[in-house]
Design an enzyme around this catalytic site. Structure first.
Site, PDB file in Angstrom:
ATOM      1  N   ASP A  51       0.836  -1.206   0.000  1.00  0.00           N
ATOM      2  CA  ASP A  51       0.000   0.000   0.000  1.00  0.00           C
ATOM      3  C   ASP A  51       0.871   1.256   0.000  1.00  0.00           C
ATOM      4  O   ASP A  51       0.353   2.378  -0.105  1.00  0.00           O
ATOM      5  CB  ASP A  51      -1.004  -0.006   1.165  1.00  0.00           C
ATOM      6  N   SER A  52       2.202   1.085   0.044  1.00  0.00           N
ATOM      7  CA  SER A  52       3.106   2.219  -0.168  1.00  0.00           C
ATOM      8  C   SER A  52       2.850   2.846  -1.534  1.00  0.00           C
ATOM      9  O   SER A  52       3.258   3.981  -1.793  1.00  0.00           O
ATOM     10  CB  SER A  52       4.570   1.772  -0.073  1.00  0.00           C
ATOM     11  N   ASP A  90      -1.178  -6.107  -0.241  1.00  0.00           N
ATOM     12  CA  ASP A  90      -1.474  -5.487   1.055  1.00  0.00           C
ATOM     13  C   ASP A  90      -2.964  -5.259   1.239  1.00  0.00           C
ATOM     14  O   ASP A  90      -3.651  -4.804   0.311  1.00  0.00           O
ATOM     15  CB  ASP A  90      -0.799  -4.098   1.124  1.00  0.00           C
ATOM     16  N   LYS A 120      -1.211  -9.364   2.915  1.00  0.00           N
ATOM     17  CA  LYS A 120      -0.426  -8.907   4.075  1.00  0.00           C
ATOM     18  C   LYS A 120      -1.267  -7.918   4.853  1.00  0.00           C
ATOM     19  O   LYS A 120      -2.002  -7.113   4.254  1.00  0.00           O
ATOM     20  CB  LYS A 120       0.884  -8.242   3.622  1.00  0.00           C
ATOM     21  N   GLU A 122      -1.139  -5.417   8.696  1.00  0.00           N
ATOM     22  CA  GLU A 122      -0.275  -4.860   9.737  1.00  0.00           C
ATOM     23  C   GLU A 122      -0.832  -5.123  11.136  1.00  0.00           C
ATOM     24  O   GLU A 122      -2.053  -5.091  11.330  1.00  0.00           O
ATOM     25  CB  GLU A 122      -0.118  -3.344   9.530  1.00  0.00           C
ATOM     26  N   GLU A 189       9.566  -4.259  10.129  1.00  0.00           N
ATOM     27  CA  GLU A 189       9.982  -2.973   9.547  1.00  0.00           C
ATOM     28  C   GLU A 189      10.558  -2.045  10.606  1.00  0.00           C
ATOM     29  O   GLU A 189      10.005  -1.909  11.711  1.00  0.00           O
ATOM     30  CB  GLU A 189       8.773  -2.286   8.865  1.00  0.00           C
TER      31      GLU A 189
END
Ligand code: KIV
Length: 271
Positions: A51-52, A90, A120, A122, A189
């Site tokens: 999602d960056s 993501d 993925k 978080e 991260e």
């Protein structure tokens, strides 16, 4: 199972990534579109449609504003452009935190719409119940702990985690919780090297570091950062190219030629 395609596509599988714990380091990069994905596909074990992309491609300040449909659109492009790597997409902020049921619905939509091999999300301990729910229902999950960019407003920015040794037990607990819940790998991260080492020792799933030293089982970087596409990259990134400069040189050469009426292609097409 046979398909209508001439050669069946054989991608790296989730169990193959999980089995790399403590073995040959896992190579990974992000990619958001078919063309770069096709290049990365030759070298990466898995490609993350991160999602960056909200920040890198769409100029957002954080990843918080990224919607589901953007992840699906870029996920489809990357799957289409590749044939070797496992593709992980993501889950964007707001698509999984509310409940395991909401997370399942959105993860299933991402997998059906993009044909990716895993998602993925978080969060550590707080997401363990959801990770268990998804993995029990056929959705492979890569977890993401340490610096979790979707929580950057809560964390007070994109700050390295674990500088204070007192915080280490919480991060290690996060890693253990996602591994026990069934995650097949975990992105770690922005944590200090000794903490990355402790986390990697504490779990039997591969740790994929980003800004987390060589103590992890593999590394992921944002492709555009390591290519030198922007004016700036995080300090931990080794920049392998100068793509920003090359693009600028090419565009300015093109602009000069057009201004002098040396239109590219003229000789072949118009004469
Ligand atoms: O969104 C992303 O690109 C990521 C990587 C930085 C791990 O989550």
């Amino acid at each position: 199972m046979s398909t209508q395609n001439a050669a069946p596509i054989r991608r790296t599988t989730v169990p193959q990534i999980a089995a790399r714990k403590g073995k040959e380091p896992i190579v990974s990069l992000t990619s958001y579109h078919a063309h770069t994905a096709a290049i990365v596909d030759k070298y990466a074990d898995f490609i993350l449609v991160g999602d960056s992309l909200g920040m890198v491609m769409h100029g957002m300040e954080t990843t918080v504003g990224v919607p589901m449909d953007l992840m699906i659109m870029h996920g489809r492009a990357v799957v289409r452009g590749t044939k070797r790597a496992l593709i992980v997409v993501d889950m964007p902020f707001g698509s999984y935190e509310e409940s395991p049921n909401v997370a399942f619905r959105n993860a299933a939509t991402i997998m059906k719409e993009t044909q990716c091999g895993a998602v993925k999300l978080e969060g550590g301990k707080r997401m363990a119940k959801t990770i268990h729910f998804l993995t029990q229902r056929g959705i492979p999950v890569m977890a993401h702990i340490g610096l979790t960019p979707q929580s950057s407003h809560t964390l007070g920015g994109f700050k390295t985690q674990g500088r204070d040794e007192d915080s280490w037990p919480l991060h290690i607990e996060d890693a253990k919780a996602v591994a026990e819940a069934g995650a097949f790998a975990v992105v770690v991260e922005g944590v200090v090297e000794p903490l990355a080492q402790e986390i990697t020792r504490a779990v039997d799933i591969p740790t994929i570091g980003i800004g987390a030293s060589a103590q992890c089982d593999g590394q992921i970087l944002v492709l555009e950062d390591m290519l030198g596409l922007g004016d700036w990259a995080p300090k931990f990134v080794k920049v392998y190219g100068r793509l920003g400069e090359e693009i600028e040189n090419a565009v300015s050469a093109y602009a000069d030629e057009v201004k002098s009426r040396a239109f590219p292609g003229e000789d072949h097409i118009y004469k």
